[in-house]
Design an enzyme around this catalytic site. Structure first.
Site, short mmCIF file in Angstrom:
data_model
loop_
_atom_site.label_atom_id
_atom_site.label_comp_id
_atom_site.label_asym_id
_atom_site.label_seq_id
_atom_site.Cartn_x
_atom_site.Cartn_y
_atom_site.Cartn_z
N SER A 143 71.81 72.82 61.70
CA SER A 143 71.27 71.19 61.46
C SER A 143 70.48 70.91 60.20
CB SER A 143 71.23 69.83 62.46
OG SER A 143 70.77 68.55 61.62
N ASP A 269 81.24 64.67 65.31
CA ASP A 269 79.83 64.99 64.81
C ASP A 269 79.10 63.43 64.03
OD1 ASP A 269 77.20 65.61 63.42
OD2 ASP A 269 77.40 67.43 63.48
N HIS A 298 76.64 66.07 67.54
CA HIS A 298 75.66 66.94 66.52
C HIS A 298 74.95 68.31 67.46
CE1 HIS A 298 73.12 67.49 63.62
NE2 HIS A 298 72.34 67.48 63.56
#
Length: 344
Positions: A143, A269, A298
Site C-alpha cells: 500500500s 480492492d 486490500h
C-alpha cells in the site's frame, strides 16, 4: 501484454474483498518470526527503527529484502511478518522498516512518515549497503509502502547496483484517485479507523509543537483529506494536500524503473480506483509487470494455507529471476509457480 495472468483463485469466503481485507489485517496470526531491532539515524537527524530477521538456512545469507508497511502499519503487522517468514524460510534475510513514528515511539521531528517519503527508504538502503554483508537487495512494499518503493525506483537519484527486484502489493500509485475510492460509503470503517489513529498522532505532535500546530485545526480534521491538508502537507513541505498527492504519487515515476518490478493490485480492492491500475505504464516498460487478480481485497490475498498468495508470489518473483538481462517473455514464463518451495 501489459498484464500477467494471475493464478489466485480463492475459495469462499475470500472471494469477498472486504472479508479478505479484514481477515488478513485483524484475524490472521503469524508465528515463527524473530526480530532484532536496530535504530537508524536519518539524513535530517531523525530516526526510524528497523526489525531484522534472518535466513533459516545454515549458511549466512548474502541477500536481503527490505519490507515497507502501509498506512498506520508497522513491522509486526501480519502481512509484514508473513512476508518475512516465507523469505527467511527460503534463504533471505529481511529488514522490516517501521516508518517514522510507527515503532511505538514518536519520532523527533514535527514531520512524520508519508506516502512519498522515498528519502527515508534511501537512508535505510544506504545503511544496509554500508554493512558490506549483502550482494543482493530486494524491495517489497504494501500500500503506502509500495508507493514509496515505486517512487524511489523511478526517481532521478543514485541507487546501488545491489538492487535486484521489487514487489509492490495493493499500491495506490495515484494517491488522489485512491482517496476517491476511500471516500466511498462502503469504506467508512477503514476511513474511521485510519482517521482515529492519525488524529492521535496529531494530538501527540500538538503537545510538542504547540506553536506550529493548533487545537483549532485538530477539531477541523474530520476526513483523510483534511488531515493531509492541515498536517501532512505543511509538515512535509508541500503547498497543500493536492500538491502532496501530485508530487508523491508513484505513477509518474513508473516509466523510469530499471529493475524487474511486480505490482499486484486486486480488482476488488476497495482502496483503489481505475488510475491505480497502471496498464499503459506496464505495457511501455519491459521491467514493469502488473498483475490484477479478480480477488484479493486490500493487502489480503488469503488462502486456506498458512501463506498468502502475495507472499508466495513475492518469493517466486525474487527466486526465479533469469540470469542476464530479463525479458518480459522469460519473466512471465518463470513466474508460474513451477515446482515446490519451502514454506508453501
Amino acid at each position: 501484454m501489459p498484464l500477467i495472468s494471475s493464478t489466485y483463485k480463492p475459495k469462499t469466503p475470500f472471494t469477498n474483498g472486504h472479508f479478505n481485507t479484514i481477515y488478513a489485517a485483524k484475524i490472521r496470526r503469524i508465528k515463527g518470526v524473530n526480530y532484532n531491532r536496530e535504530r537508524i539515524t536519518l539524513s535530517d537527524g531523525d530516526f526510524l527503527d528497523v526489525d531484522f530477521s534472518f535466513s533459516q538456512s545454515e549458511k549466512k545469507s548474502s541477500k536481503i529484502t527490505i519490507i515497507v508497511h502501509g498506512l498506520e502499519g508497522h513491522a509486526r503487522r501480519p502481512y509484514m511478518q508473513g512476508t518475512a517468514r516465507i523469505l527467511n524460510q527460503n534463504g533471505f534475510d529481511c529488514a522490516s522498516i517501521n516508518l517514522r513514528g510507527c515503532s511505538g515511539e514518536d519520532n523527533t521531528k514535527m514531520r512524520s512518515y508519508h506516502s512519498g517519503a522515498s528519502e527515508d527508504l534511501a537512508d535505510v538502503i544506504n545503511y544496509i549497503v554500508s554493512k558490506n554483508k549483502y550482494k543482493a537487495i530486494y524491495l517489497c512494499g504494501f500500500s503506502l509502502g509500495g508507493n514509496i518503493i515505486l517512487k524511489y525506483l523511478g526517481e532521478n537519484r543514485d541507487r546501488p547496483n545491489l538492487l535486484q527486484a521489487a514487489v509492490a502489493v495493493s499500491t495506490p500509485v495515484d494517491l488522489y484517485d485512491s482517496l476517491g475510492a476511500l471516500q466511498q460509503r462502503t469504506n467508512w470503517v477503514y476511513r474511521w479507523s485510519f482517521l482515529k489513529d492519525l488524529k492521535k498522532k496529531y494530538n501527540a505532535k500538538l503537545k510538542v509543537y504547540p506553536n506550529e500546530l493548533s487545537k483549532e485545526n485538530k477539531r477541523k480534521i474530520k476526513s483523510l483529506l483534511l488531515f493531509d491538508e492541515l498536517y501532512t502537507a505543511p509538515a512535509n513541505g508541500f503547498e497543500n494536500a493536492l500538491d502532496y498527492y501530485k508530487k508523491s504519487s508513484s505513477k509518474q515515476f513508473l516509466a523510469n524503473i530499471k529493475i524487474p518490478t511486480l505490482i499486484i493490485n486486486a480488482l476488488d480492492d476497495s482502496f483503489l480506483n481505475e488510475k491505480c491500475y497502471p496498464k499503459k505504464e506496464a505495457e511501455q516498460n519491459k521491467n514493469l509487470f502488473l498483475e490484477t487478480p479478480a480477488f484479493g481485497g486490500h493487502v489480503g490475498f488469503m488462502t486456506l494455507k498458512e501463506v498468502s498468495y502475495n507472499e508466495k508470489r513475492t518469493l517466486d518473483f525474487f527466486s526465479k529471476l533469469p540470469r542476464g538481462e530479463p525479458t518480459r517473455h522469460s519473466l512471465e514464463t518463470n513466474f508460474q509457480f513451477r515446482g515446490k518451495t519451502r514454506g508453501y
